[in-house]
Design an enzyme around this catalytic site. Structure first.
Site, PDB file in Angstrom:
ATOM      1  N   GLU A   1      10.030  16.332  15.086  1.00 38.26           N
ATOM      2  CA  GLU A   1      10.649  15.983  13.800  1.00 38.26           C
ATOM      3  C   GLU A   1      10.190  17.042  12.787  1.00 38.26           C
ATOM      4  O   GLU A   1       8.991  17.151  12.498  1.00 38.26           O
ATOM      5  CB  GLU A   1      10.215  14.587  13.373  1.00 38.26           C
ATOM      6  CG  GLU A   1      10.962  14.105  12.160  1.00 38.26           C
ATOM      7  CD  GLU A   1      10.671  12.648  11.816  1.00 38.26           C
ATOM      8  OE1 GLU A   1       9.549  12.180  12.101  1.00 38.26           O
ATOM      9  OE2 GLU A   1      11.564  11.985  11.249  1.00 38.26           O
TER      10      GLU A   1
ATOM     11  N   CYS B   1      13.432  10.897   7.407  1.00 39.24           N
ATOM     12  CA  CYS B   1      13.483  10.632   8.852  1.00 39.24           C
ATOM     13  C   CYS B   1      14.916  10.637   9.344  1.00 39.24           C
ATOM     14  O   CYS B   1      15.141  10.761  10.541  1.00 39.24           O
ATOM     15  CB  CYS B   1      12.759   9.334   9.186  1.00 39.24           C
ATOM     16  SG  CYS B   1      13.328   7.968   8.229  1.00 39.24           S
TER      17      CYS B   1
ATOM     18  N   GLU C   1       9.918   1.337  10.717  1.00 36.59           N
ATOM     19  CA  GLU C   1      10.953   2.350  10.491  1.00 36.59           C
ATOM     20  C   GLU C   1      10.255   3.679  10.744  1.00 36.59           C
ATOM     21  O   GLU C   1       9.502   4.160   9.894  1.00 36.59           O
ATOM     22  CB  GLU C   1      11.479   2.183   9.059  1.00 36.59           C
ATOM     23  CG  GLU C   1      12.889   2.647   8.903  1.00 36.59           C
ATOM     24  CD  GLU C   1      12.948   4.081   8.507  1.00 36.59           C
ATOM     25  OE1 GLU C   1      12.948   4.925   9.433  1.00 36.59           O
ATOM     26  OE2 GLU C   1      12.958   4.358   7.309  1.00 36.59           O
TER      27      GLU C   1
ATOM     28  N   LYS D   1       0.867  -1.188   0.000  1.00 36.35           N
ATOM     29  CA  LYS D   1       0.000   0.000   0.000  1.00 36.35           C
ATOM     30  C   LYS D   1       0.902   1.236   0.000  1.00 36.35           C
ATOM     31  O   LYS D   1       1.450   1.620   1.028  1.00 36.35           O
ATOM     32  CB  LYS D   1      -0.924   0.037   1.227  1.00 36.35           C
ATOM     33  CG  LYS D   1      -1.972   1.129   1.061  1.00 36.35           C
ATOM     34  CD  LYS D   1      -2.425   1.748   2.357  1.00 36.35           C
ATOM     35  CE  LYS D   1      -1.521   2.752   2.968  1.00 36.35           C
ATOM     36  NZ  LYS D   1      -1.244   3.993   2.244  1.00 36.35           N
TER      37      LYS D   1
HETATM   38  C1  SIN Z   1      13.489   7.813   5.322  1.00 38.49           C
HETATM   39  O1  SIN Z   1      13.527   9.003   5.447  1.00 38.49           O
HETATM   40  O2  SIN Z   1      12.465   7.226   5.655  1.00 38.49           O
HETATM   41  C2  SIN Z   1      14.600   6.990   4.741  1.00 38.49           C
HETATM   42  C3  SIN Z   1      15.783   7.725   4.306  1.00 38.49           C
HETATM   43  C4  SIN Z   1      16.884   6.869   3.752  1.00 38.49           C
HETATM   44  O3  SIN Z   1      16.710   5.676   3.452  1.00 38.49           O
HETATM   45  O4  SIN Z   1      17.953   7.401   3.600  1.00 38.49           O
END
Ligand code: SIN
Length: 499
Positions: A397, A300, A266, A190
């Site tokens: 964040e 992230c 993640e 998804k």
């Molecule tokens: C992410 O921001 O979720 C992943 C970034 C990355 O794989 O470098």
């Protein structure tokens, strides 16, 4: 966004007309139940790029049924064959890199150069796991008492659900799909409703590479909870992998408890970027620009808090601000654009609110700090200096092109500030003292650490966080383990007395 725009570029139009816009279910491309569709738009202009089939709960059920039906034969497919499908997919994605890059730029907004970087990064997961598929192995041992033999086997976990984000529309899909294919798991994908087109094109490429029907289904939807909720509670599903916010991840983990699903999460980050007085300043500034501005800060792993030692704080801030000031905002397809729009209005509002809040908390605006007028969700690259240690922005964040700088005095103080967050995805530090670097590697409470490096992401390395940044690892040797169960067989002593 109020401005109505249209896609007028013939190359963009031609590509958009070729991208599949239906769901991929077990027997191929198909419309959503009731013919539901939703619009995908360009965040730089507001133009509608495509109308995509909007999966409904009954489509989700069909997708899982297909994954379940295909699981046994897919698990029995020789590992070499699974690896070769991945290898062909790597070659096809690489050969079609320009199409993937343009599509990602159109639906997500990042500049073409960044999209090209993501295609190369995303494709590498296909290559890496094509090489891992034939290397899945177990072990054989004599039990410590010598009385039996122990055989340890690896088996695919089974049908897996992937919920992927909009910020890296290709790489976050390949990072889950490739190890699952290598391990012999079937999948329901998804993709984010803001960026489903890249996932649909990728699925098309996997079919061309020889992936059998039912092994991968793709269900873009604007009804995420209604479609994925029943799948997570369905005993046929065995694994959930999610990339996104900690808030949503926490809910998904709770939902996964019902069927005791394997989960990989993640989640969010709040990366500290430490610069010590003894750092090579030019390299620290290069690293800081990369760690902050890769993907426009919508990552992230983006540096979220710059912690700079007092002796070099003024000079670091001056050079860093000068470099950030060189970024050129524009539609990602335009020559010279180095920063695109944010992905949508909500993301831009949050960024603007955090910056305004930081200034109210006492930070000094060294650069930027405003929305850009006109079409598109643009926000100026922003540097906030002298940010007080208790400013709200340091606990959030940011997910945008905003760099708050905090000054510290001692290594101990820097470590304490860096670790004072419930998140633990990644940290970065620049120092010329190797002993200090090793101390930091052990004491910074994060799953990944960049020492004199502004980027850590690498398909051959285990990506993932500690604390509330997640569970499990993607990439590296560890990545395939997320899709394998361990089974063990006890064999009675072959030398024991015959009954
Ligand atoms: C992410 O921001 O979720 C992943 C970034 C990355 O794989 O470098």
């Amino acid at each position: 966004m109020t401005v109505e725009a249209e896609i007028t570029d013939p190359g963009e139009r031609e590509l958009l007309d070729r991208v599949p816009t239906q769901l991929l279910l077990g027997d191929g491309w198909t419309d959503a139940a009731g013919g539901a569709r939703f619009a995908v738009t360009d965040p730089a202009t507001g133009a509608v790029l495509a109308e995509v089939a909007d999966a409904q709960p009954e489509d989700g059920e069909r997708a899982l049924a297909a994954a379940d039906a295909a699981q046994a034969s897919w698990a029995a497919t020789p590992p070499r064959e699974r690896g070769e499908i991945l290898r062909r997919a790597f070659e096809l994605v690489t050969a079609r890199a320009e199409e993937f890059a343009l599509l990602m730029t159109l639906e997500m907004g990042k500049p073409l150069a960044e999209s090209r970087g993501e295609v190369a990064y995303g494709a590498e997961f296909l290559r890496w796991f094509s090489e891992e598929a034939p290397r899945i192995s177990g072990r054989f041992a004599t039990a410590p008492d010598g009385k039996s033999r122990l055989v340890v086997l690896k088996a695919p976990v089974g049908p897996s659900l992937f919920i992927t984000p909009w910020n890296f529309p290709l790489a976050m899909a390949t990072r889950k799909v490739a190890p699952a294919i290598a391990a012999g798991c079937t999948m329901v994908l998804k993709p984010a409703a803001l960026t489903p087109l890249t996932a649909l094109l990728f699925a098309d490429v996997l079919r061309e590479a020889g992936l059998p029907d039912g092994v991968l289904t793709v269900i873009p939807t604007t009804r995420a909870g209604a479609v994925t909720g029943p799948l997570i509670r369905d005993p046929r599903l065995r694994k959930l992998s999610f990339t996104g916010s900690t808030e949503v991840g926490r809910r998904l983990i709770a939902d996964s408890a019902e069927q005791v699903l394997r989960v990989s999460m993640e989640l969010g980050g709040n990366a500290p970027f430490l610069v010590f007085d003894d750092a090579n300043l030019a390299k620290a500034v290069d690293g800081a620009v990369l760690a902050k501005m890769r993907n426009g800060g919508e990552a992230c792993v983006a540096a979220n808090r710059f912690l700079v030692q007092r002796g070099i704080a003024a000079e670091f801030t001056r050079r860093f601000t000068e470099r950030i000031g060189r970024f050129r905002i524009g539609r990602g397809t335009e020559d010279g654009t180095t920063m695109g729009p944010l992905v949508d209005g909500a993301t831009r509002d949050k960024v603007a609110q955090l910056v305004d809040g930081a200034v109210a908390d006492g930070a000094r605006l060294a650069l930027g700090g405003r929305r850009v007028d006109g079409a598109g969700y643009f926000y100026e690259p922003t540097v906030l200096a002298d940010v007080p240690a208790d400013a709200t922005i340091l606990g959030e964040e940011i997910f945008g092109p905003v760099a708050p700088i905090v000054v510290f005095d001692t290594e101990e103080e820097a470590i304490e500030i860096a670790n004072s967050t419930p998140f633990g995805l990644v940290s970065f530090a620049f120092t010329s003292d190797l002993n200090r670097g090793l101390r930091l590697a052990e004491r910074l409470d994060t799953g990944m650490f960049g020492l004199n490096a502004g980027v850590v992401s690498n398909p051959a390395a285990p990506f993932g966080g500690v604390k509330q940044s997640g569970l499990g690892r993607e990439g590296g040797f560890e990545g395939i383990e997320e899709y394998l169960e361990t089974r063990y067989v006890n064999i009675a002593d072959p030398f024991g007395p015959e009954e």
